[in-house]
Design a protein around this motif. Sequence first.
Motif, PDB file in Angstrom:
ATOM      1  N   GLN A   1       0.814  -1.209   0.000  1.00 36.06           N
ATOM      2  CA  GLN A   1       0.000   0.000   0.000  1.00 36.06           C
ATOM      3  C   GLN A   1       0.856   1.271   0.000  1.00 36.06           C
ATOM      4  N   ASN A   2       2.157   1.120   0.232  1.00 31.06           N
ATOM      5  CA  ASN A   2       3.060   2.274   0.280  1.00 31.06           C
ATOM      6  C   ASN A   2       3.867   2.405  -1.004  1.00 31.06           C
ATOM      7  N   GLY A   3       3.327   1.907  -2.124  1.00 30.74           N
ATOM      8  CA  GLY A   3       4.019   1.971  -3.408  1.00 30.74           C
ATOM      9  C   GLY A   3       4.042   3.361  -3.990  1.00 30.74           C
ATOM     10  N   PRO A   4       4.514   3.523  -5.236  1.00 32.87           N
ATOM     11  CA  PRO A   4       4.749   2.440  -6.198  1.00 32.87           C
ATOM     12  C   PRO A   4       6.036   1.680  -5.918  1.00 32.87           C
ATOM     13  N   TYR A   5       6.126   0.482  -6.534  1.00 32.31           N
ATOM     14  CA  TYR A   5       7.310  -0.355  -6.427  1.00 32.31           C
ATOM     15  C   TYR A   5       7.839  -0.688  -7.822  1.00 32.31           C
ATOM     16  N   PHE A   6       9.145  -0.890  -7.888  1.00 28.48           N
ATOM     17  CA  PHE A   6       9.822  -1.185  -9.151  1.00 28.48           C
ATOM     18  C   PHE A   6      10.691  -2.430  -8.965  1.00 28.48           C
ATOM     19  N   ILE A   7      10.682  -3.320  -9.968  1.00 31.55           N
ATOM     20  CA  ILE A   7      11.542  -4.503  -9.942  1.00 31.55           C
ATOM     21  C   ILE A   7      12.742  -4.281 -10.861  1.00 31.55           C
ATOM     22  N   GLU A   8      13.935  -4.400 -10.281  1.00 32.35           N
ATOM     23  CA  GLU A   8      15.180  -4.343 -11.047  1.00 32.35           C
ATOM     24  C   GLU A   8      15.716  -5.760 -11.190  1.00 32.35           C
ATOM     25  N   THR A   9      16.098  -6.134 -12.400  1.00 28.67           N
ATOM     26  CA  THR A   9      16.649  -7.463 -12.644  1.00 28.67           C
ATOM     27  C   THR A   9      18.082  -7.332 -13.133  1.00 28.67           C
ATOM     28  N   GLN A  10      18.959  -8.146 -12.575  1.00 30.71           N
ATOM     29  CA  GLN A  10      20.363  -8.176 -12.952  1.00 30.71           C
ATOM     30  C   GLN A  10      20.735  -9.618 -13.270  1.00 30.71           C
ATOM     31  N   VAL A  11      21.552  -9.812 -14.313  1.00 35.97           N
ATOM     32  CA  VAL A  11      21.853 -11.168 -14.774  1.00 35.97           C
ATOM     33  C   VAL A  11      23.343 -11.331 -15.034  1.00 35.97           C
ATOM     34  N   ASP A  12      23.879 -12.484 -14.649  1.00 37.96           N
ATOM     35  CA  ASP A  12      25.188 -12.933 -15.102  1.00 37.96           C
ATOM     36  C   ASP A  12      24.958 -14.185 -15.942  1.00 37.96           C
ATOM     37  N   PRO A  13      25.116 -14.106 -17.269  1.00 34.89           N
ATOM     38  CA  PRO A  13      24.826 -15.263 -18.121  1.00 34.89           C
ATOM     39  C   PRO A  13      25.782 -16.426 -17.892  1.00 34.89           C
ATOM     40  N   ALA A  14      26.914 -16.157 -17.212  1.00 31.79           N
ATOM     41  CA  ALA A  14      27.875 -17.223 -16.942  1.00 31.79           C
ATOM     42  C   ALA A  14      27.584 -17.947 -15.633  1.00 31.79           C
ATOM     43  N   GLY A  15      26.547 -17.510 -14.912  1.00 29.39           N
ATOM     44  CA  GLY A  15      26.177 -18.181 -13.678  1.00 29.39           C
ATOM     45  C   GLY A  15      26.958 -17.745 -12.463  1.00 29.39           C
ATOM     46  N   GLY A  16      27.726 -16.652 -12.586  1.00 29.64           N
ATOM     47  CA  GLY A  16      28.502 -16.152 -11.459  1.00 29.64           C
ATOM     48  C   GLY A  16      27.825 -14.982 -10.784  1.00 29.64           C
ATOM     49  N   SER A  17      28.636 -14.033 -10.326  1.00 34.32           N
ATOM     50  CA  SER A  17      28.096 -12.852  -9.646  1.00 34.32           C
ATOM     51  C   SER A  17      28.490 -11.565 -10.342  1.00 34.32           C
TER      52      SER A  17
END
Length: 248
Positions: free
Chosen positions: A95-111
């Motif tokens: 109820q205290n939004g708005p909210y945003f989703i950030e997505t981050q990816v490592d295609p090699a499976g690391g960090s």
Amino acid sequence: MKSILTLLLLVTVALSVQAQSPEKMSYQAIIRTQDNSLVVNSRISLRVLVHQTSASGAIVYQETHSPNTNNNGLVSLEIGTGNIVTGSFSSIAWQNGPYFIETQVDPAGGSNYSIVGVTQLLSVPYALHAKTADRLVGAATTTVATPYRASVMSVTASRSFAAADVNNTIACTTSATLTLPSDFSSMVIGDTVNLEAHNGAVLNIQAASGVILNYKNSGSASFSSAATNVTFGFLRKTGDNDYIISGQ
């Protein structure tokens, strides 16, 4: 070489609000490299951050996943069930939004995460907010209301996009063309439409004159399906008479 990835966010199509914790949002992403080739049959690392108020606002929740892409470059997971880094998904005050989703990816499976985009949550959090309100004021029963589900709009003939299509799923079962009209006010910036072509049908998307689709005036896209198969994509409004489409 560091990859730049394109994700197809589908958190609006399936929401699971359960009586027990944690609540979950279904999430799918099509992952592509900079040259638009799919990252297929690979284990990747994906980090999800939920920001409050703005795309760069405070991080109220963070988790990581290690999903596998399939032979179409698709990953599927449930936000709220990953390895928690900070916060509690079930305790987010929607109820205290708005909210945003950030997505981050490592295609090699690391960090070595690459920031691939931030998307505002629209209608989905309000279903979660309804449960939050029950916790605050007390529900009449212990039964959770039916969760939000996208409607499926069957398309068997060419037409323009309609208000009923917005934030829902187009299921094209006979080859047809959908036209993005100019000044389509029923779709506001951030609204989405899921696109599906079924069982040999071809779904064409055509932008009218003056409408930008994938950075091209009067742009077009096409989704061709094979018999007994489905192809899909994702349309998002990014500005006045400006749209992005992924998946084709």
